[in-house]
Design an enzyme around this catalytic site. Structure first.
Site, PDB file in Angstrom:
ATOM      1  CG  ASP A   1     -60.969 -67.806  63.095  1.00  0.00           C
ATOM      2  OD1 ASP A   1     -61.049 -67.633  64.313  1.00  0.00           O
ATOM      3  OD2 ASP A   1     -61.561 -68.733  62.504  1.00  0.00           O
TER       4      ASP A   1
ATOM      5  CB  THR B   1     -67.290 -63.979  63.338  1.00  0.00           C
ATOM      6  OG1 THR B   1     -66.438 -64.885  62.640  1.00  0.00           O
ATOM      7  CG2 THR B   1     -67.771 -64.614  64.634  1.00  0.00           C
TER       8      THR B   1
ATOM      9  CD  GLU C   1     -68.702 -71.782  68.338  1.00  0.00           C
ATOM     10  OE1 GLU C   1     -69.483 -71.190  67.579  1.00  0.00           O
ATOM     11  OE2 GLU C   1     -67.605 -72.231  67.960  1.00  0.00           O
TER      12      GLU C   1
ATOM     13  CD  GLU D   1     -65.042 -69.912  57.660  1.00  0.00           C
ATOM     14  OE1 GLU D   1     -65.327 -70.935  56.996  1.00  0.00           O
ATOM     15  OE2 GLU D   1     -65.378 -69.778  58.854  1.00  0.00           O
TER      16      GLU D   1
ATOM     17  CD  GLU E   1     -62.295 -78.014  59.095  1.00  0.00           C
ATOM     18  OE1 GLU E   1     -62.384 -77.065  58.296  1.00  0.00           O
ATOM     19  OE2 GLU E   1     -62.772 -77.964  60.232  1.00  0.00           O
TER      20      GLU E   1
HETATM   21  C1  DMJ Z   1     -68.575 -70.035  62.409  1.00  0.00           C
HETATM   22  O1  DMJ Z   1     -69.166 -70.401  63.591  1.00  0.00           O
HETATM   23  C2  DMJ Z   1     -67.952 -68.683  62.496  1.00  0.00           C
HETATM   24  O2  DMJ Z   1     -67.720 -68.184  61.221  1.00  0.00           O
HETATM   25  C3  DMJ Z   1     -66.658 -68.702  63.264  1.00  0.00           C
HETATM   26  O3  DMJ Z   1     -66.024 -67.454  63.268  1.00  0.00           O
HETATM   27  C4  DMJ Z   1     -65.720 -69.714  62.672  1.00  0.00           C
HETATM   28  N1  DMJ Z   1     -66.327 -70.996  62.522  1.00  0.00           N
HETATM   29  C5  DMJ Z   1     -67.641 -71.108  61.948  1.00  0.00           C
HETATM   30  C6  DMJ Z   1     -67.698 -71.259  60.450  1.00  0.00           C
HETATM   31  O4  DMJ Z   1     -66.688 -71.940  59.881  1.00  0.00           O
END
Ligand code: DMJ
Length: 562
Positions: free
Chosen positions: A252, A472, A111, A366, A345
């Protein structure tokens, strides 16, 4: 299975009547998105800063992923996307004055990388476009770059493992705790190459990129005989602890970074890794354009669920040119959105309903992210309709007097006292970009604000002309910047060689030993600038952006048959 048939029918019916948005309507939606952003952003500043996140029900703040005003770092480049240069300048200075990574806090390596390092790097690269005063030599130096480097350096101890795969958590002051679990999720091992390679190329310190590549290669070697990876791995023993293979939670962004890393770095090794995984994924996990979870060694279905995190996949497929498949999968996911006014979810595909204790929608980006890529690729206004649906449902369900709250349960619209920083960093940014097809971040260089900038020494480095790669957490990175500072790295290497040869008697001077394949990378070989240090302008200018960097224009990079 009932759901896919229904989804296809609904899509056909809807398609016939797709509303065509005029430019005027799109501009009006953009204004609504801006109001949404400022309602949340101002409330964070007024009630939660300097904490990491706003608590939208109690109207106060809390530290969540660290203690570094995470929401403000994550939202910084969104300010620029929305055109607010003044606030971008103010916040960039505020963060320099207030954020300190020298703190006794256990932080998630993943994170911190995607939100903090990614957010600062992106803001650094966009600082010129925001009209900020730039240091000589930018983008190879600058205060936000130094902050990003500082944060990333705090993560490096996690990578000093016998396998090169990182621990999931690191203490920013003390390094990895001796009691830290060696179990890391797959995404937690393989989601570093974009930020770390960019950092290495800008600072001239290869340590970051080497660490990310070493982790990626180690992970690659652990795939099963049928070509799949599981969900959690013991990074010391290389044993898979959770053996569910899929494209959602825990995995992912590993796949996302193989593709985006391949594009950004023009890297065939990463692309061929992804292509091999993709063959196995299509073979074992795909059913009627849904993606299920299967046992990584046997390929038998372990969980027939769709997870909201998986909704990035159609966007990723569109980057690879697999449009037909992307569109069909998006249809499935959009049918779930329409059923609940958000993405739960977990969604049980056979039952066509939510899964116990996983009924929430924490305002994730997403599906909107995929809509942005697919609208860019197809021009189909159905994707704008999804955007408008999303905007309206978030306003209706999640808005509070003090921001926007995660939805605890999409069935009864109960709320949670949390607004994750990705709501401002990603959800709103992708929503805005969906409705602004000529925004400079879409690249292309023919419409809208497509001007490029000069950077590097002598102004011979062309930035912003060839499209952007989003990390991401939706932080845009300019691939052209990778080539701006290569000359600096070479300068530094030459300087280092000269200094070394001067400091050693000639009989002792020999090349440094090559690092063993499996030995941890060194952390101390950087001669990049430290905060407060002055930089002497190097003698050589950097090369212009190579043609290959323009390959990322419009997001459609590889075609089906490449
Ligand atoms: C974000 O922190 C990023 O997109 C991560 O790759 C997945 N989770 C969250 C958003 O859903």
């Amino acid at each position: 299975m009932r759901a896919p048939v229904c989804a296809a029918l609904l899509w056909l019916l809807n398609d016939a009547a797709t509303h065509q948005f005029s430019e005027q309507e799109m501009a009006a939606v953009r204004q609504r998105i801006k109001s949404m952003f400022y309602h949340a952003y101002n409330s964070y500043l007024d009630n939660a800063f300097p904490y990491d996140e706003l608590r939208p029900l109690t109207c106060d703040g809390q530290d969540t992923w660290g203690s570094f005003s995470l929401t403000l770092i994550d939202a910084l480049d969104t300010l620029l996307v929305l055109g607010n240069h003044t606030e971008f300048h103010r916040v960039a200075s505020l963060l320099q004055d207030t954020v300190d990574f020298d703190i006794d806090v256990n932080a998630s390596v993943f994170e911190t990388n995607i939100r903090v390092v990614g957010g600062l790097l992106s803001a650094h690269l966009l600082a010129g476009r925001a009209g900020m005063e730039l240091e000589p030599g930018w983008p190879c130096s600058g205060p936000l770059l130094r902050m990003a480097e500082d944060a990333a350096r705090k993560l490096l101890p996690a990578f000093q493992t016998p396998t090169g795969m990182p621990y999931g958590t690191v203490n920013l002051l003390h390094g990895v705790s001796p009691t830290e679990t060696p179990v890391t999720c797959t995404a937690g091992v393989g989601t570093f190459i974009l930020e770390f390679a960019m950092l290495s190329r800008l600072t001239g310190d290869s340590t970051f990129e080497n660490a990310a590549r070493r982790a990626l290669r180690a992970l690659w070697k652990t795939r099963s005989d049928i070509g799949l990876v599981g969900n959690h791995i013991d990074i010391l023993s290389k044993k898979w602890v959770a053996q569910d293979a899929g494209i959602g939670a825990g995995v992912d962004s590993y796949f996302e970074y193989l593709v985006k890393g391949a594009i950004m770095l023009q890297d065939e090794e990463l692309l061929s890794m992804f292509q091999a995984y993709d063959r196995a994924i299509q073979n074992y996990t795909r059913f009627d354009d849904w993606y299920l979870w299967v046992q990584m060694h046997k390929g038998t279905v372990s969980m027939p669920v769709f997870q909201s995190l998986e909704a990035f996949w159609p966007g990723l497929q569109s980057l690879l040119g697999n449009l037909d498949s992307a569109v069909r999968t998006f249809q499935n996911y959009y049918s779930v959105w329409r059923q609940f006014g958000g993405l739960p979810e977990f969604y049980s595909i056979p039952q066509g309903y939510t899964v116990d204790k996983r009924e929430g929608y924490p305002l994730r980006p997403e599906l909107i992210e995929s809509a942005m890529y697919l609208f860019r690729a197809t021009g189909d206004h159905t994707y704008l309709q999804l955007g408008l649906d999303a905007l309206e449902s978030i306003e209706r369900i999640a808005k509070t007097p003090c921001g926007y709250a995660s939805v605890k349960d999409l069935r009864d619209h109960q709320l949670d006292n949390r607004m994750e920083s990705f709501f401002l960093a990603e959800t709103i940014k992708y929503l805005y970009l969906l409705f602004d097809p000529t925004h400079f971040l879409h690249g292309g260089g023919t419409e809208g604000d497509s001007s490029w900038e000069e950077g590097g020494d002598g102004g011979q480095c062309v930035l912003g002309a060839g499209g952007f790669i989003f990390n991401t957490e939706a932080h845009p990175l300019d691939p052209a910047a990778l080539y701006c500072c290569s000359r600096h790295a070479q300068d530094r290497q030459e300087l280092r060689d000269i200094l070394l040869s001067l400091s050693q008697p000639s009989s002792q001077s020999k090349p440094p030993p090559k690092q063993a394949e499996d030995s941890p990378p060194s952390q101390s070989d950087s001669i990049a600038l430290k905060p407060g240090e002055k930089k002497t302008p190097p003698l050589l200018s950097c090369p212009v952006q190579p043609f290959s960097a323009r390959l990322s224009i419009l997001g459609q990079v590889f075609t089906d048959n490449t």
